[in-house]
Each structure stands twice: as structure tokens, then as C-alpha cells.
Scaffold this motif. Structure first.
Motif, mmCIF file in Angstrom:
data_model
loop_
_atom_site.group_PDB
_atom_site.id
_atom_site.type_symbol
_atom_site.label_atom_id
_atom_site.label_comp_id
_atom_site.label_asym_id
_atom_site.label_seq_id
_atom_site.Cartn_x
_atom_site.Cartn_y
_atom_site.Cartn_z
ATOM 1 N N TRP A 24 0.821 -1.205 0.000
ATOM 2 C CA TRP A 24 0.000 0.000 0.000
ATOM 3 C C TRP A 24 0.859 1.261 0.000
ATOM 4 O O TRP A 24 0.369 2.363 -0.282
ATOM 5 N N GLN A 25 2.128 1.128 0.322
ATOM 6 C CA GLN A 25 2.983 2.293 0.545
ATOM 7 C C GLN A 25 3.038 3.235 -0.655
ATOM 8 O O GLN A 25 3.147 4.459 -0.481
ATOM 9 N N ASP A 26 2.968 2.711 -1.879
ATOM 10 C CA ASP A 26 3.086 3.566 -3.062
ATOM 11 C C ASP A 26 1.738 4.070 -3.559
ATOM 12 O O ASP A 26 1.688 4.885 -4.483
ATOM 13 N N ARG A 27 0.625 3.634 -2.956
ATOM 14 C CA ARG A 27 -0.686 3.961 -3.481
ATOM 15 C C ARG A 27 -1.550 4.786 -2.528
ATOM 16 O O ARG A 27 -2.572 5.325 -2.947
ATOM 17 N N GLU A 28 -1.176 4.883 -1.268
ATOM 18 C CA GLU A 28 -2.039 5.537 -0.295
ATOM 19 C C GLU A 28 -1.379 6.770 0.315
ATOM 20 O O GLU A 28 -0.166 6.961 0.224
ATOM 21 N N ILE A 29 -2.215 7.588 0.943
ATOM 22 C CA ILE A 29 -1.756 8.761 1.691
ATOM 23 C C ILE A 29 -2.123 8.550 3.147
ATOM 24 O O ILE A 29 -3.263 8.199 3.455
ATOM 25 N N LYS A 30 -1.171 8.719 4.028
ATOM 26 C CA LYS A 30 -1.394 8.533 5.459
ATOM 27 C C LYS A 30 -1.073 9.830 6.190
ATOM 28 O O LYS A 30 -0.087 10.509 5.873
ATOM 29 N N PHE A 31 -1.883 10.150 7.189
ATOM 30 C CA PHE A 31 -1.681 11.338 8.006
ATOM 31 C C PHE A 31 -1.443 10.922 9.463
ATOM 32 O O PHE A 31 -2.176 10.101 10.006
ATOM 33 N N ASP A 32 -0.418 11.509 10.080
ATOM 34 C CA ASP A 32 -0.151 11.299 11.507
ATOM 35 C C ASP A 32 -0.211 9.821 11.890
ATOM 36 O O ASP A 32 -1.013 9.402 12.723
ATOM 37 N N SER A 33 0.645 9.040 11.289
ATOM 38 C CA SER A 33 0.640 7.592 11.480
ATOM 39 C C SER A 33 1.623 7.182 12.563
ATOM 40 O O SER A 33 2.577 7.909 12.866
ATOM 41 N N PRO A 34 1.437 5.987 13.153
ATOM 42 C CA PRO A 34 2.425 5.468 14.104
ATOM 43 C C PRO A 34 3.721 5.106 13.397
ATOM 44 O O PRO A 34 3.764 4.971 12.166
ATOM 45 N N ALA A 35 4.767 4.930 14.177
ATOM 46 C CA ALA A 35 6.089 4.651 13.607
ATOM 47 C C ALA A 35 6.095 3.383 12.776
ATOM 48 O O ALA A 35 6.823 3.284 11.786
#
Length: 405
Positions: free
Chosen positions: A46-57
Motif C-alpha cells: 500500500w505504501q506507493d498507493r495511499e496517503i497517510k496522516f499522523d501515522s504510528p512509527a
């Protein structure tokens, strides 16, 4: 209601033109937004396809096959965290921004979600009006805009920005990596009827090796079937018809969900099921004999397992030469830039609602299509929610805001 991650299954987000027409105080969130679908299993990329906000380490940690290309310090997230410097990490799959002041403030932007990048002037609290990189994205049906300002006051970087209008070398790196990612889709995406065969031979990708070529393989896509050839490589499985090279399918191991032998109206067949992200195809292939079918099944399964442990995503990088044929970098990367080590700490609850957090980055800002400052409007009562909310844009309803996919 208070959800475990975000309201209604952890998917905050509204249409880009809704701006500040967002529901306030509907939910609190853990520091995680827009989680990936689990339909394709825990190993889905998913790393190249999604946008994440304020995620855990753990979400920001590099996955197998992902590597750091450059880490740039003193970069401001001008739109969402203006006045807050941080580090910009450029990998072969995404760009990650981490605040230097707050561990819970971060971004993960996959290259597949980026629609365009350009250098324009932006107002930074730390640097004033200066050139910044504008990154336009689209994810889950919403458009987001991110603005990154390099706070490094080195003469070389500023002089280059003024003379070329392209921005600092760090931003040139990001633009080159994204270009290389966009040119290597065959490593990651399923392709039907592509120009992948020439003179009955597979057109090899960089660093691709053919392990086996198997004739007498029938594609079961229609009632009669089509005789063809398998090409098994370290990256993908390719089939093409014997009499028509343009009738083909290229299936990266990255998009394979399962490989099995099942019964069909043509007898026992090799069945390849692809991930939901690639269309959820179920592709059947009949091999001449049962012994040969079992051998092909074992070989494809083995190649799939090996690839899963050490995936190849296609973006090649050499520190001395920069990006290869897919997009050379202008100049070498600065020495001594190493990734920050993050404590494995998960933020249980942030001080801001998920809706407010995501709304910072909407591409159309807080104004409606008519130019009205929606934040200044009086709240109205919504019978569906039983809450007072900001007025919604014309045509929008509370139900549509909940159902962002």
C-alpha cells in the motif's frame, strides 16, 4: 460516536470542494487516517498507493523492497504544519515527511497518488515568501495538495531556484524519482494487450531475467481457449497467444493473490487470482499434461514466494550515478544524510479530529466554489446526524460525506 481509529471505520475525508464544510466534533481519532483495505491480505503493498496522516512509527517503517534514496533536513510542511520544520525522506515507493518537533505529526504520500508536481512561491512562517514544491494528489476520490518548503538557506540551492525555477536539488531528486516510478509500471501493474512481446520473445525490463519459457499453454478466457506461451521471470508471469503477440497478459508477482490448480470445463487448469487493487481477475490456463501442470504450478508458486520476500519495484538507484535510464538526477546527493531513527511509539489519541486534520490539505482550500469563506458561516442543524454542523456545499449531504471510498 468514537471509533477505534477514526469515525465510521477510519476513513475521514470529504470532496475537495467541501473545504471547511466538514462535520466537527463527530469523532476523535487515533493518530492514523485512511487505513489501507485488508481485502488483499497483510502483505499487500500500500505504501506507493495511499496517503497517510499522523501515522504510528510502524506505518512509516520501510517494508521489504523499499529503500531510502535521500533524506533532506529542514523541510517545512507549509500547508498542514506551517512553521514546523521536519525531515523529508524520499524512498523508491513514497515520500515521508516527519516533524522534528512532534513525533505524531507526519505524512506518507505514495507516488501512485501524485498527479503533478510544480515549483511555485508560497508563504512560510520560517522563511517568508519563497519557492516551494507543490504536490497535487488524488486518493480515495478526494484531491489533496501538499506544499514543501526547503528551509536550508544555502546559497547554491536558492540561486538554482531563482535561475531555473525548478527548486532546490532536493526537490529535483523527488521529481526525478517520481518520474522513474511512473515509467516502471510494468513491474507493479497488471497489463492486458500490451507491447511486451516482439518476435515471440519477451521484451525484458531492466534487471529482469527469464527463468523458463513454456509452450502449449491454453488461455481459458473464452469458450474455445487460445493456445499460447508462458514466460516466467523473476518479476512477472507473461502469457501470449501463439498466433497473435498483441493478445497477451503481463501479471507481476506483486499483484498475484493466489496460484492454484482447479477443475474447469477444459479439465485441470492453473488458476491465477490477482489482487483487488489490480481488478480482482481470475485467470485460467490449461497445460498439456497433468505432470507438466503440476511442475508449472510449483515453479510459479516458488517464484511468487521468492518475490514476496524480496520484491523488485522497478525504481533502480545508484548513489554515484543517480537514477538510471528512467530519470537521471542532476548532481549527486549530499553526503551524510541518514534516516532518522524513530521510537516505536503509537499515539493513542491526538488533540485534533481526523476531519480537521485531513481538511488542511484539500486542494480547493476552505472556500466554496462561489468564493465564500465557509468557515465564517453559522452552523446548521443536521437531522441525519443530530448535530450542528457547518453548512455543506450545494449538492452535498451528510450521507455522501460518510461514504468516501
Amino acid at each position: 460516536p468514537r471509533g477505534r481509529e477514526d469515525c465510521r471505520g477510519g476513513r475521514p475525508g470529504f470532496p475537495a470542494d467541501s473545504g471547511a464544510g466538514r462535520v466537527r466534533a463527530v469523532c476523535r481519532r487515533r493518530a492514523r487516517a485512511m487505513p489501507s483495505s485488508k481485502a488483499d491480505g497483510p502483505d499487500v503493498v500500500w505504501q506507493d498507493r495511499e496517503i497517510k496522516f499522523d501515522s504510528p512509527a510502524s506505518t512509516l517503517a520501510l517494508r521489504d523492497g523499499e529503500f531510502v534514496i535521500d533524506v533532506v533536513t529542514k523541510v517545512e510542511d507549509t500547508k498542514g504544519n506551517n512553521g514546523d520544520a521536519g525531515n523529508l525522506t524520499i524512498t523508491n515507493l513514497r515520500v515521508i515527511w516527519r516533524s522534528a518537533r512532534s513525533k505524531r505529526a507526519n505524512l506518507s504520500i505514495g507516488y501512485a497518488s501524485i498527479t503533478s508536481m510544480s515549483v511555485k512561491q508560497a508563504a512560510s512562517r520560517l522563511k517568508g515568501v519563497t519557492n516551494a514544491l507543490f504536490v497535487m494528489t488524488k486518493f480515495n476520490g478526494s484531491r489533496f495538495e501538499f506544499i514543501f518548503t526547503n528551509l536550508d538557506r544555502s546559497v547554491s540551492g536558492e540561486a538554482r531556484a531563482r535561475t531555473t525555477g525548478e527548486g532546490t536539488p532536493a526537490f529535483l531528486t523527488l521529481q526525478a524519482v517520481h518520474k522513474a516510478y511512473d515509467k516502471t509500471k510494468l513491474y507493479r501493474d497488471l497489463k492486458l494487450r500490451g507491447a511486451v512481446i516482439a518476435n515471440d520473445e519477451l521484451k525484458l525490463l531492466p534487471n529482469e531475467e527469464v527463468y523458463n519459457k513454456i509452450g502449449g499453454v491454453m488461455n481459458l478466457s473464452n469458450s474455445r481457449g487460445n493456445d499460447g506461451v508462458f514466460h516466467l521471470t523473476n518479476v512477472r508471469l507473461v502469457w501470449h497467444a501463439e498466433n497473435s503477440e498483441n493478445f497477451n497478459v503481463s501479471i507481476p508477482y506483486l499483484q498475484m493473490r493466489s496460484v492454484a490448480v482447479r477443475d474447469s470445463k477444459f479439465g485441470r487448469a492453473l488458476v491465477v487470482t490477482t489482487t483487488q487493487r489490480s481488478g480482482g481477475y481470475v485467470l485460467g490456463f490449461r497445460v498439456e499434461s497433468s505432470e507438466k501442470l503440476e511442475a508449472v504450478h510449483r515453479e510459479v508458486e516458488a517464484l511468487h514466494r521468492v518475490f514476496t520476500k524480496n520484491p523488485i519495484f522497478g525504481v533502480a538507484f545508484d548513489k554515484k550515478e543517480g537514477l538510471g535510464k528512467d530519470g537521471p538526477l542532476d548532481g549527486s546527493l549530499a553526503d551524510g544524510r541518514t534516516p532518522r531513527l524513530e521510537d516505536d511509539v503509537e499515539i493513542v489519541d491526538g488533540g485534533e479530529s481526523g476531519a480537521d486534520l485531513v481538511a488542511r490539505y484539500y486542494a480547493d482550500g476552505a472556500s466554496g466554489n462561489d468564493g465564500t469563506d465557509r468557515a465564517s458561516l453559522e452552523p446548521v442543524f443536521d437531522e441525519t446526524l443530530g448535530l450542528a454542523i457547518e453548512p455543506l456545499p450545494p449538492g452535498a449531504t451528510a450521507a455522501t460525506l460518510w461514504n468516501v471510498a
